[in-house]
Every structure is written in structure tokens, then in C-alpha cells.
Design an enzyme around this catalytic site. Sequence first.
Site, PDB file in Angstrom:
ATOM      1  N   SER A 257       0.855  -1.186   0.000  1.00 20.20           N
ATOM      2  CA  SER A 257       0.000   0.000   0.000  1.00 20.20           C
ATOM      3  C   SER A 257       0.891   1.236   0.000  1.00 20.20           C
ATOM      4  O   SER A 257       2.080   1.155   0.287  1.00 20.20           O
ATOM      5  CB  SER A 257      -0.863   0.013   1.257  1.00 20.20           C
ATOM      6  N   LYS A 258       0.272   2.367  -0.312  1.00 18.75           N
ATOM      7  CA  LYS A 258       1.010   3.614  -0.345  1.00 18.75           C
ATOM      8  C   LYS A 258       1.634   3.885   1.029  1.00 18.75           C
ATOM      9  O   LYS A 258       2.767   4.308   1.149  1.00 18.75           O
ATOM     10  CB  LYS A 258       0.029   4.736  -0.690  1.00 18.75           C
ATOM     11  N   ARG A 259       0.855   3.615   2.056  1.00 21.34           N
ATOM     12  CA  ARG A 259       1.306   3.916   3.399  1.00 21.34           C
ATOM     13  C   ARG A 259       2.496   3.049   3.796  1.00 21.34           C
ATOM     14  O   ARG A 259       3.508   3.525   4.305  1.00 21.34           O
ATOM     15  CB  ARG A 259       0.150   3.684   4.372  1.00 21.34           C
ATOM     16  N   ASN A 262       5.576   4.103   1.957  1.00 22.26           N
ATOM     17  CA  ASN A 262       6.169   5.298   2.559  1.00 22.26           C
ATOM     18  C   ASN A 262       6.952   4.955   3.807  1.00 22.26           C
ATOM     19  O   ASN A 262       8.066   5.431   4.014  1.00 22.26           O
ATOM     20  CB  ASN A 262       5.075   6.314   2.909  1.00 22.26           C
ATOM     21  N   TYR A 269       5.552   6.638  -6.521  1.00 24.73           N
ATOM     22  CA  TYR A 269       5.280   7.143  -7.872  1.00 24.73           C
ATOM     23  C   TYR A 269       6.524   7.074  -8.749  1.00 24.73           C
ATOM     24  O   TYR A 269       7.650   7.222  -8.257  1.00 24.73           O
ATOM     25  CB  TYR A 269       4.791   8.591  -7.803  1.00 24.73           C
TER      26      TYR A 269
END
Length: 488
Positions: A257-259, A262, A269
Site C-alpha cells: 500500500s502507499k502507506r 512510505n 510514484y
Amino acid sequence: MASDTPVRVRFAPSPTGRLHIGGLRTALYNYLFARKHDGDFVLRIEDTDQARYEPGAEEDIREALAWTGLEHDEGPEQGGDYAPYRQSERSGHYHEYAQKLVEAGRAYYAFDTEEELDDLRETHGAYDGSTRRQMRNSLTLSDEEVERLIDESDDYVIRLKVPRQESVQVEDEIRGTVSFDTSEIDDQVLMKSDGMPTYHLANIVDDHLMDISHVIRGEEWLSSTPKHVLMYDALGWEPPAFAHLPLILSPNGGKLSKRDANELGIPVYVTDYREAGYEPDALLNFLALLGWSPGTEEELFGLDDMIDAFSLDRVGASGVQFDLDKLRWVNEHSVRDLSVDALAERARPHVDAVGDEVGDERLRTICGLVQDRIQVVPEVVTDNRYFFEDPEEYEEEGVQKRWTDESADLLLAYADRLEAVDSFDTETVETELRDLADEKDVGAGAIIHPSRLAVSGRSYGPGVFGLLAAVGKEACLRRMRRAVETLG
Ligand code: GLU
């Protein structure tokens, strides 16, 4: 799909945000498949969801693709035989086929409010036959009533009429036959109350009208595919071949996931990879291996090699873990393949960001010294700051090991010798050091190690004579004398 059908594939992103790394993998697999089979690679922008539309996203997607070199043959900018390639410019088609589905009894008008639907859903789950009977829709109302409701308000949708107690088979090139139970499938909205089609309708209409032969996309779309198969059937169209690519998994487990990304320092991206200094060819190489395997030990591929080796039957069905170290490893090889000039050019913006001006000649020298010691271009600077500024501290372990009682005297004597030389190049620096070592009757290492420590702050790095020469006379003398003051 008949085997002699020309290959046409598409990458069909929704401009709801910047191009995601998973999106680039989808684009890559489509591209490889198209090139491998002398087919066409189409870029289609699926922008029918007004609520999620993000200005600038389409440009970001196009730029990111251009940066990687994955060129498409048809698309919104260059056009093509099947233009337009932006769904917002193709609405006539969607209305036409929504209407056809209604006429064929395979879709229906529905007039319920969101709240009414939520209530129904709560009691029934998916919009199944019994829900349908309780809905205000064109299957339960008289023709007059339906006409009246359509005339009176804009607040209606067209839904797919999903048959009940059936299973739908999806033939997937990667997964084989996948069966879906229709009782689990909602009567999908095809036309929204704002007059725009949903993804499902627009997607299959365009895939059909654009003669798409293979739909290659992420696994997250697999659950939509039975709806698509039902629509193809209802319209009497032959569906394309489907291939759903495996999920990209987080090193922590579960879908990346994006989280999660990160938190783990994994860029999300494509443009972030570009900014972090990754080489586009390395990124593609890495992504190719994130789901596909060549069936050999080979891991380093240029784009042409990938095209040669690629096939859908070597794409796995189970999720693949994202491994940033692997990407860095692949990137390291791309950095090594650069010419020194190219590396210097790529490093230039990073160098200019640190401070004092560094001339081209000197930058090339530095790049030559560090090229096979770095994994990404910005490390020319971040891993080797001493070329650009005086070290602020000295590596503790190095001092313990390399700084001895005689170091200070030797270093000062070396500095004095260097001060007297005219040309401060690698050979001179070396000759002076060896002469001094002879004169003092010590091993060269007794001067080499403290010199390196004084000038770079570290006990490791590229060859010391090249390093000193690249740092330059003035800075070397200053640093050597300062180290003696600090370390004693
Ligand atoms: N517009 C969808 C997306 O954003 C396309 C999915 C598909 O390829 O069918 O990924």
C-alpha cells in the site's frame, strides 16, 4: 480470441493521480507483449470518473512513460485510427451500447435513491434477483412509469442485469479458468446519474471498438472481469484474452500500500524514482522481474532482451514481494554501464545543489573514481561528500585503527612536501608519498591511512592518490593540518 488476430494491447490508466510503480509494471508488460508480437501498444485515458479526476495526472502519466522510454503507438496526443483515446471524448459510444443492453433485456433503468439502496443492500448483500424485485426499476415498473421517471428527473442509473444462480467463467492467460458465482456479483451500475459511464461499461466498449486483443492488467481487476464477460456476451461480442498480473506485495506482507511503501522508504510514484536518481532502464528491468521470470539465472536485461524473452506463460499468479535492495543492485549495474561523461552529466544537478562550483573536468574525475562504488547517481554526492566539502568528523573506528603516534608528524611532513609541488596530480601525490615513506623508513600505509582519514574523514573509499588529487591541493593541505590539530 482467434490466434491469427493481430495483437493490440492497451495501457488504460485513470488520471486520478500520478503514475504508480504498479501502473508502470502493467504498462511495461503490455509494451513487451506488443513488441514481442509486432503488435500495437495503445495509451487510453480512462477519465470518466469526474469525482476522482486530478488535474495534471494525465501529463504526469505521459511524462513518466516517456522518461522510461515505453513508447506507445496510439494515444491522446499522437492520435491513431481509433481516436479519440480519452474516454471523456467518447461518450456517444457508451450511451449507444448502454441503450443496446437495455433493449436486449441485459441492463435496466433504476430509480432508487442511494439511501434506499443502502437499506436493500444491508438486508440482501449483492443486488440479487430479490433485491431487484424490491427496487424501483424498469424491470418492476410499467413502461409508462419508466418513461415518466426518466422525463421527470436525471436521477437514475442503468444497471447490468446479472443473471442469478449461475457461474461465470473467466479464461485467464496466467491463471487458467477462474469461476465466479453470480450471486456474489452486484447489478453493476453502467451509466451513472451524471450521464457518465462507469469504468466497466466504458472499458469494455473501448476494448471492443479499439480491437484490443489482450487485456493485461493488475490482479485487482480480476473480480471485475466476470461482469465484463457478461457484457461481452450480452452485446454478442467476442471478449479479448485476459491476463491478470500478480499483486505486488510489501516486504511486511500483504499488498504493497502507499502507506506501507512510505514507511519502508519505497518510492510510490514513478517520478519519485526519477527524482531519487534511478535509471529508467534499471527500473524497467527490475519491474520485469516483479512477476515474470525468464526461466534462466539471467537477471540483467536491456529492453530489447526483455522483449525477446518475454511471454505471458512465464508470468506467475502469486504475489511478488517488492525488494528495494534488488532494485538498487540492478541500478548499480546500469550506473556502471554509463560512460563517465554521462555519469557526470547525470550527477551535475546533485553536485550543484551542495555548494561550491565544481568544474566539468573535476566532476568527471570524481565520477571516474566513484562509479563502481555507488548504486544510484545521487550517491556521487551523498556517499562522497568529502569531494565537495571538508569532513566534519572522522570515522571513529578508522581513527582507532589507523591513527598512530607517528601519524601527526608524518602527515605534517607530507603536507609540507605537497605544498612545494607544482602540479597536484595523482602521480605526483603518489611519488611524494613514497619518497617520504622511504626517507622516514616507514611503510607507505603509515602515511596513506592517516591521509585518507584526514582528507575524507573515512578509512575506505576510492584509491587514495586519485582521491587526494581530485580533492585538490589547497583543500588537502588544509584538511591534513586540521586533522593533526584535532586528532593530535
Ligand atoms: N482505468 C483502469 C485503471 O485505472 C484500467 C483497468 C484496466 O486495465 O482495465 O487501472
